[in-house]
Design a protein around this motif. Structure first.
Motif, mmCIF file in Angstrom:
data_model
loop_
_atom_site.group_PDB
_atom_site.id
_atom_site.type_symbol
_atom_site.label_atom_id
_atom_site.label_comp_id
_atom_site.label_asym_id
_atom_site.label_seq_id
_atom_site.Cartn_x
_atom_site.Cartn_y
_atom_site.Cartn_z
ATOM 1 N N VAL A 83 0.493 15.479 -11.409
ATOM 2 C CA VAL A 83 -0.273 14.478 -12.151
ATOM 3 C C VAL A 83 0.422 13.127 -12.117
ATOM 4 C CG1 VAL A 83 -1.108 13.807 -14.431
ATOM 5 C CG2 VAL A 83 -1.407 16.158 -13.636
ATOM 6 N N ASP A 84 1.750 13.140 -12.232
ATOM 7 C CA ASP A 84 2.503 11.881 -12.315
ATOM 8 C C ASP A 84 3.066 11.401 -10.983
ATOM 9 O OD1 ASP A 84 2.170 11.758 -15.118
ATOM 10 O OD2 ASP A 84 3.796 13.203 -15.373
ATOM 11 N N ALA A 85 3.305 12.338 -10.053
ATOM 12 C CA ALA A 85 4.091 11.944 -8.875
ATOM 13 C C ALA A 85 3.440 12.245 -7.530
ATOM 14 C CB ALA A 85 5.467 12.632 -8.934
ATOM 15 N N PHE A 86 2.231 12.814 -7.524
ATOM 16 C CA PHE A 86 1.615 13.179 -6.245
ATOM 17 C C PHE A 86 0.820 11.990 -5.714
ATOM 18 C CE2 PHE A 86 -1.431 15.887 -3.685
ATOM 19 C CZ PHE A 86 -0.478 16.260 -2.747
ATOM 20 N N ASN A 87 1.556 11.014 -5.175
ATOM 21 C CA ASN A 87 0.949 9.756 -4.778
ATOM 22 C C ASN A 87 1.328 9.374 -3.354
ATOM 23 O OD1 ASN A 87 0.001 9.121 -7.553
ATOM 24 N ND2 ASN A 87 2.197 8.977 -7.973
ATOM 25 N N ASP A 88 0.465 8.555 -2.744
ATOM 26 C CA ASP A 88 0.764 7.923 -1.461
ATOM 27 C C ASP A 88 0.859 6.419 -1.662
ATOM 28 O OD1 ASP A 88 0.971 10.089 0.189
ATOM 29 O OD2 ASP A 88 -1.071 9.986 0.967
ATOM 30 N N PRO A 89 1.818 5.755 -0.984
ATOM 31 C CA PRO A 89 1.889 4.289 -1.056
ATOM 32 C C PRO A 89 0.887 3.667 -0.081
ATOM 33 C CG PRO A 89 3.714 5.122 0.255
ATOM 34 C CD PRO A 89 2.937 6.327 -0.212
ATOM 35 N N LEU A 90 -0.111 2.962 -0.599
ATOM 36 C CA LEU A 90 -1.191 2.428 0.236
ATOM 37 C C LEU A 90 -1.138 0.905 0.302
ATOM 38 C CD1 LEU A 90 -4.185 4.631 -0.959
ATOM 39 C CD2 LEU A 90 -2.602 5.041 0.921
ATOM 40 N N ILE A 91 -1.555 0.380 1.449
ATOM 41 C CA ILE A 91 -1.609 -1.061 1.660
ATOM 42 C C ILE A 91 -2.893 -1.390 2.410
ATOM 43 C CG2 ILE A 91 -0.316 -0.981 3.851
ATOM 44 C CD1 ILE A 91 1.065 -3.607 2.957
ATOM 45 N N ASP A 92 -3.530 -2.517 2.059
ATOM 46 C CA ASP A 92 -4.778 -2.935 2.702
ATOM 47 C C ASP A 92 -4.528 -4.143 3.595
ATOM 48 O OD1 ASP A 92 -6.050 -1.004 1.281
ATOM 49 O OD2 ASP A 92 -6.911 -2.336 -0.223
ATOM 50 N N ASN A 93 -5.296 -4.221 4.677
ATOM 51 C CA ASN A 93 -5.333 -5.442 5.473
ATOM 52 C C ASN A 93 -6.557 -6.243 5.034
ATOM 53 O OD1 ASN A 93 -6.476 -6.882 8.152
ATOM 54 N ND2 ASN A 93 -4.235 -6.836 8.193
ATOM 55 N N ARG A 94 -6.330 -7.482 4.591
ATOM 56 C CA ARG A 94 -7.418 -8.272 4.011
ATOM 57 C C ARG A 94 -8.487 -8.646 5.035
ATOM 58 N NH1 ARG A 94 -2.782 -10.666 1.420
ATOM 59 N NH2 ARG A 94 -2.764 -10.248 -0.833
ATOM 60 N N ASP A 95 -8.119 -8.704 6.295
ATOM 61 C CA ASP A 95 -9.071 -9.137 7.323
ATOM 62 C C ASP A 95 -9.969 -7.986 7.796
ATOM 63 O OD1 ASP A 95 -8.111 -11.786 7.312
ATOM 64 O OD2 ASP A 95 -6.403 -11.176 8.540
ATOM 65 N N SER A 96 -9.372 -6.819 8.034
ATOM 66 C CA SER A 96 -10.171 -5.683 8.510
ATOM 67 C C SER A 96 -10.765 -4.870 7.371
ATOM 68 C CB SER A 96 -9.310 -4.760 9.376
ATOM 69 O OG SER A 96 -8.313 -4.131 8.579
ATOM 70 N N LYS A 97 -10.240 -5.099 6.152
ATOM 71 C CA LYS A 97 -10.648 -4.324 4.975
ATOM 72 C C LYS A 97 -10.277 -2.844 5.120
ATOM 73 C CE LYS A 97 -12.698 -8.152 3.764
ATOM 74 N NZ LYS A 97 -11.950 -9.113 2.914
ATOM 75 N N LYS A 98 -9.345 -2.531 6.007
ATOM 76 C CA LYS A 98 -8.919 -1.157 6.223
ATOM 77 C C LYS A 98 -7.670 -0.860 5.388
ATOM 78 C CE LYS A 98 -12.012 0.111 9.254
ATOM 79 N NZ LYS A 98 -12.999 1.169 8.949
ATOM 80 N N ARG A 99 -7.577 0.378 4.961
ATOM 81 C CA ARG A 99 -6.465 0.825 4.114
ATOM 82 C C ARG A 99 -5.558 1.757 4.900
ATOM 83 N NH1 ARG A 99 -8.338 2.420 -1.650
ATOM 84 N NH2 ARG A 99 -8.310 0.135 -1.758
ATOM 85 N N GLU A 168 7.641 -2.875 -3.385
ATOM 86 C CA GLU A 168 7.814 -4.239 -2.863
ATOM 87 C C GLU A 168 8.626 -4.223 -1.573
ATOM 88 O OE1 GLU A 168 8.465 -3.347 -5.933
ATOM 89 O OE2 GLU A 168 7.161 -4.527 -7.253
ATOM 90 N N GLU A 169 9.653 -3.387 -1.518
ATOM 91 C CA GLU A 169 10.487 -3.302 -0.320
ATOM 92 C C GLU A 169 9.714 -2.717 0.855
ATOM 93 O OE1 GLU A 169 14.109 -3.353 2.083
ATOM 94 O OE2 GLU A 169 13.050 -4.594 0.608
ATOM 95 N N LEU A 170 8.847 -1.729 0.595
ATOM 96 C CA LEU A 170 8.018 -1.175 1.672
ATOM 97 C C LEU A 170 7.148 -2.269 2.289
ATOM 98 C CD1 LEU A 170 6.825 2.253 0.182
ATOM 99 C CD2 LEU A 170 8.514 1.894 1.992
ATOM 100 N N ARG A 171 6.546 -3.094 1.425
ATOM 101 C CA ARG A 171 5.725 -4.194 1.952
ATOM 102 C C ARG A 171 6.594 -5.183 2.734
ATOM 103 N NH1 ARG A 171 4.023 -9.417 0.979
ATOM 104 N NH2 ARG A 171 1.821 -9.811 1.503
ATOM 105 N N GLN A 172 7.783 -5.477 2.224
ATOM 106 C CA GLN A 172 8.649 -6.443 2.887
ATOM 107 C C GLN A 172 9.083 -5.951 4.270
ATOM 108 O OE1 GLN A 172 9.068 -9.504 1.479
ATOM 109 N NE2 GLN A 172 9.838 -9.991 3.542
#
Length: 514
Positions: A83-99, A168-172
């Motif tokens: 419930v608390d930890a079963f997550n994926d780190p997701l990022i979107d591209n603003r131009d393609s709208k793809k995740r 933040e570091e993953l995005r960087q």
């Protein structure tokens, strides 16, 4: 890579054309990352499951099976951490709208650097021939050293960010490595955020106050909450294991590569309960035994490798993956984990029930440690399909598409074919089918020329074709054709059962393991 992509597309097309895998709800334009298994696919899948089940429960006296429910009390998933930890780190591209999954983008970037190293090695191997010292080249070549230094620094930075859950570091990292969206080709990325993968639904009527429940994201928890029931009713002593095959569900946002990553999938899991302090010994034993299970199929020992985890899940003190070389690279097909006593301790805490095991040899009670082996049925299916597919050039310039499936896993074990549809040959062929069908999946085929029928059976991986001709009516012999070699031999009908059984029986695989 482009050539491998082409091969994979052909395999996906072949799977549909020959009744292995269909897109779910296809007449309604399909449902993303959900697939149905066709008439040949379900047989191959069931044979894979049977090979795993019997290897676990027949070859190990201290392993038994259960079948737990998909719906479970919601507090189970709170206790397990899902419930608390079963997550994926997701990022979107603003131009393609793809995740995208941020961790996958970075892992693919690391894989690109690995490919650069392998290309340097391949070029040198071609240049130096038999005198090539690969180990020395990898140690001393400056370009390889440069690539490795870049790769190691990136990997260390990535591992640290994942372990610290530093979004933040993953995005960087993605920005610094100038990773682009495969669709838009731009680097216009959003922030990284977490997304829980569990499907929710409600149980009970709304008027009475419905309970929120989850579709299970793994089958393991059904084993953990039942382990003491099995131990007591089966009078089991440590070490012992519980095996289970069942459906699991994950709301994968980045589902791709055909059936490799799906939202509804099937797992084969075994939880092995051991004394505290003995878990790493058993972890190493199961790590070796599970790899041998894979290799016994004869798909190619060089196609497997271990990948030891540097970032461990919150419940583990050791973990490794068995990876298989797919057309799109080495990918995980099975995980072996030393889960410590985390799960059982959590369920004891959240349920308020005593679920300790009493050890009669030590005369004490304790929470056992657990070794897990977990394999995805669908990924295993895909690895078998990919490694078996071949477009084979024949003498005379012809080409045949053949699936070199392990004979014990093949959907159809033998096909019986009358040479012509007259002169009593179909009757004799039917007689042979009726004799063999009680022991082998047997198919009768009389349509088209004998050559086309052979090709049709090659395409679904049938190990043997039996041709009934006019000589059969005279001396009760038939032509037995072997799929891989295409060799044809004349054999008595009375010997067919023995000859086929020696090649297609599951026992031939199990005996390699015992």
């Amino acid at each position: 890579m482009a050539q491998q992509d082409d091969v994979f597309k052909k395999i996906v097309s072949h799977a549909k054309e020959y009744g292995f895998v269909f897109q779910s709800s296809e007449i309604y334009d399909g449902l993303s990352a959900v697939y149905d298994y066709g008439q040949n696919g379900v047989e191959l899948k069931n044979n894979i499951k049977r090979y795993w089940w019997e290897a676990m429960t027949l070859l190990h006296e201290n392993i038994v099976g259960i079948d737990s429910a998909i719906f479970m009390h919601p507090t189970i998933w709170k206790a397990s951490g899902h419930v608390d930890a079963f997550n994926d780190p997701l990022i979107d591209n603003r131009d393609s709208k793809k995740r995208y999954r941020a961790d996958v983008l970075i892992e693919e970037e690391i894989a690109k650097i690995d490919d650069k190293i392998e290309k340097e090695v391949a070029k040198a191997r071609k240049r130096f021939g038999d005198s090539f010292d690969e180990a020395l080249f990898r140690e001393t070549n400056p370009r390889v050293a440069e690539h490795r230094a870049t790769r190691d620094a990136l990997h260390e930075r990535f591992s640290r960010a994942m372990n610290e859950n530093n979004l933040e570091e993953l995005r960087q990292i993605i920005i610094d490595r100038e990773i682009v969206c495969p669709i838009s080709g731009t680097r216009n990325w959003t922030d990284v955020r977490q997304f829980n993968l569990m499907f929710k639904t409600e149980m009970g009527s709304t008027a009475d106050g419905a309970m929120t429940v989850y579709l299970r994201p793994e089958t393991a928890q059904g084993i953990f909450v039942n382990y003491l029931n099995v131990q007591k009713t089966g009078r089991m002593r440590l070490p012992f294991g519980i095996a289970q095959i069942g459906k699991a569900f994950r709301n994968e946002i980045v589902a791709r590569q055909f059936i490799f990553r799906m939202r509804e999938f099937e797992q084969m899991e075994m939880q092995f309960f051991v004394r505290p302090g003995e878990e790493l010994k058993w972890f190493n034993q199961w790590k070796e035994w599970r790899l041998n299970w894979h290799k016994a199929l004869g798909l190619g020992d060089d196609k497997y490798r271990y990948h030891d985890h540097e970032k461990l899940a919150h419940y583990a003190n050791a973990a490794t993956d068995i990876e298989f070389q797919m057309p799109f690279g080495f990918k995980e097909v099975e995980g072996i984990h030393s889960r410590t006593n985390f799960d059982l301790s959590q369920h004891e805490k959240y349920s308020g029930k005593n679920i300790k095991y009493f050890d009669p040899e030590l005369n004490e009670s304790y929470v056992p440690y657990v070794i897990e082996t977990s394999i995805g049925v669908d990924r295993m299916f895909l690895s078998v399909l990919c490694s078996s597919y071949e477009e084979q050039k024949l003498d005379g310039g012809d080409t045949r598409v053949v699936l070199h499936l392990p004979a014990a896993l093949a959907p159809v074990k033998c096909a019986v074919m009358p040479l012509v549809k007259k002169d009593g040959l179909p009757d004799k062929a039917r007689e042979i089918v009726n004799d063999l069908k009680f022991d082998f999946a047997t198919r009768y085929d009389e349509k088209d020329s004998i050559g086309k029928r052979y090709r049709r059976q090659d395409s679904i991986g049938t190990p043997f074709c039996i041709t009934v001709d006019h000589q059969t009516l005279e001396d009760d012999t038939v032509t037995l054709r072997e799929r891989d070699s295409m060799e044809q031999t004349r054999v008595p009908v009375s010997k067919l059962h023995e000859l086929i059984h020696s090649k297609v029986s599951l026992n031939s695989l199990l005996r390699k393991l015992s």
